[in-house]
Design an enzyme around this catalytic site. Structure first.
Site, mmCIF file in Angstrom:
data_model
loop_
_atom_site.group_PDB
_atom_site.id
_atom_site.type_symbol
_atom_site.label_atom_id
_atom_site.label_comp_id
_atom_site.label_asym_id
_atom_site.label_seq_id
_atom_site.Cartn_x
_atom_site.Cartn_y
_atom_site.Cartn_z
ATOM 1 N N ARG A 72 66.892 -5.211 102.759
ATOM 2 C CA ARG A 72 65.798 -4.251 102.871
ATOM 3 C C ARG A 72 65.778 -3.244 101.726
ATOM 4 N NH1 ARG A 72 68.044 -5.963 106.961
ATOM 5 N NH2 ARG A 72 67.018 -6.601 108.873
ATOM 6 N N THR A 73 66.928 -2.652 101.432
ATOM 7 C CA THR A 73 66.962 -1.597 100.421
ATOM 8 C C THR A 73 66.637 -2.143 99.039
ATOM 9 O OG1 THR A 73 68.632 -0.431 101.736
ATOM 10 C CG2 THR A 73 68.350 0.264 99.455
ATOM 11 N N LYS A 100 84.527 -9.566 85.957
ATOM 12 C CA LYS A 100 85.465 -9.887 84.879
ATOM 13 C C LYS A 100 86.462 -8.753 84.644
ATOM 14 C CE LYS A 100 81.857 -12.556 82.522
ATOM 15 N NZ LYS A 100 81.040 -12.664 81.281
ATOM 16 N N ARG A 122 73.722 0.999 94.519
ATOM 17 C CA ARG A 122 74.439 0.851 95.790
ATOM 18 C C ARG A 122 75.865 0.432 95.457
ATOM 19 N NH1 ARG A 122 72.878 -2.166 101.395
ATOM 20 N NH2 ARG A 122 71.702 -0.240 101.530
ATOM 21 N N HIS A 150 73.253 7.683 102.523
ATOM 22 C CA HIS A 150 72.164 6.749 102.206
ATOM 23 C C HIS A 150 70.871 7.568 102.326
ATOM 24 C CE1 HIS A 150 69.873 3.251 101.636
ATOM 25 N NE2 HIS A 150 70.367 2.452 102.562
#
Length: 342
Positions: A72-73, A100, A122, A150
């Site tokens: 969703r985000t 890496k 995020r 959030h």
């Protein structure tokens, strides 16, 4: 779209939102939250039109840097940027040099060197987004950092509530949620959504209760101002809004609940349990839902009560507003020029 005139609820120009970044609800004043909500209202109407293309961010580049999985985000930020006319690039950590061994700071410096106009991040570690924000030259939006915050989820939840209350004729004239009784139930300990919502809802005047098994209740809730419960039935009494949270098993190390079956018995939202709340209580869930665990399908899909799909819709409008506001300085919008950022 032109910048709307200032409301009496907040100062004019950049003083309405003096922040370069959007990292945490806890850093915002009530009038700054109201400003973002009012800005998002314009985009709600825009997104319901057949043609959904604006040119507000034309020529700008937005990077969505997601170090954690998201549906969703990520999608709503991508749609938001594209509807505003920006070039949007998604970076997934699984496909990046992080795998890496590249450090977070080196990744931030790399993104900064690409001259992005805004970066949406995020990350699984609390504080990581704030750390990156201090290393780059463009606005940074927090799309969720660890168990910290959030902010856009809390803002879109408040926007969905305002839309619903306005449609019912129950929204306060000042646009706040004064006196609204909200019960948040679920895995509060691991939920950045719960934390941001507690801060946002209370800043807007709501009364917030939180409910969870003892092992999933964090310390210090009284310092945030929320009333803590372990008895879900007691927490539901007289609630105007019930917001359910999923069990975040991916963040759990050890046994926090006896079993999903036992959890549903004590903390699952059923129709019978919803009847303990206010007669027309609103049902919310930030998603993804575990149907049959924290919420039953007949409650999640209940017409006139559940606004879960409206939350998703409001997510696009809210993120459009945040991107548009935070890039005004770069676009030379009047009143949003040089000066120190908060």
């Amino acid at each position: 779209m032109t910048t709307p005139p200032a409301s009496s609820r907040y100062p004019a120009g950049r003083r309405a939102f003096p922040h370069r970044d959007l990292i945490a609800i806890g850093a915002l004043a009530t009038h700054e939250i109201l400003f973002l909500l009012d800005e998002a209202e314009r985009w709600v109407a825009f997104n319901r039109q057949p043609q959904k293309r604006a040119e507000a961010l034309a020529g700008l580049t937005i990077i969505n840097a997601f170090f954690e999985n998201s549906t969703r985000t990520l999608l709503s930020f991508e749609i938001a940027g594209k509807r505003l006319g920006a070039d949007v690039v998604n970076m997934h950590a699984a496909q990046s040099s992080v795998k890496k061994g590249e450090t977070l700071i080196d990744t931030a410096m790399t993104l900064n060197a690409m001259r992005a106009d805004a970066i949406v991040i995020r990350h699984q570690s609390s504080g990581a987004v704030g750390l990156i924000a201090g290393k780059v030259d463009c606005p940074v939006l927090n799309a969720g950092d660890g168990q910290h915050e959030h902010p856009t989820q809390a803002l879109l939840d408040a926007l969905a509530l305002r839309q619903t209350l306005r449609a019912r004729g129950e929204l306060a004239s000042d646009g706040t949620l004064t006196g609204l009784k909200v019960t948040i139930c679920g895995d509060v300990l691991h939920s950045r959504v719960a934390r941001s919502n507690m801060l946002c809802l209370q800043a807007l005047g709501a009364v917030v209760r939180v409910c969870a098994p003892p092992a999933l209740l964090p310390m210090g809730l009284d310092m945030i101002g929320a009333e803590a419960f372990t008895d879900f039935d007691a927490a539901l009494a007289g609630a105007d809004v019930v917001m359910m949270l999923r069990l975040q098993n991916e963040r759990m190390d050890g046994q926090f609940i006896p079993s999903p079956r036992e959890y549903r018995h004590l903390y699952g939202l059923t129709q019978a349990r919803l009847a303990l709340a206010g007669g027309n209580a609103i049902v919310m869930h930030p998603g993804p839902m575990n149907r049959g665990v924290e919420i039953d399908s007949d409650v999640a899909d209940m017409p006139g009560r559940s606004i879960i799909t409206q939350q998703v819709e409001m997510g696009v409008a809210m993120r459009m507003a945040c991107l548009e506001v935070l890039t005004r300085r770069a676009r030379g919008i009047a009143g949003w020029g040089d000066g120190e950022w908060v």
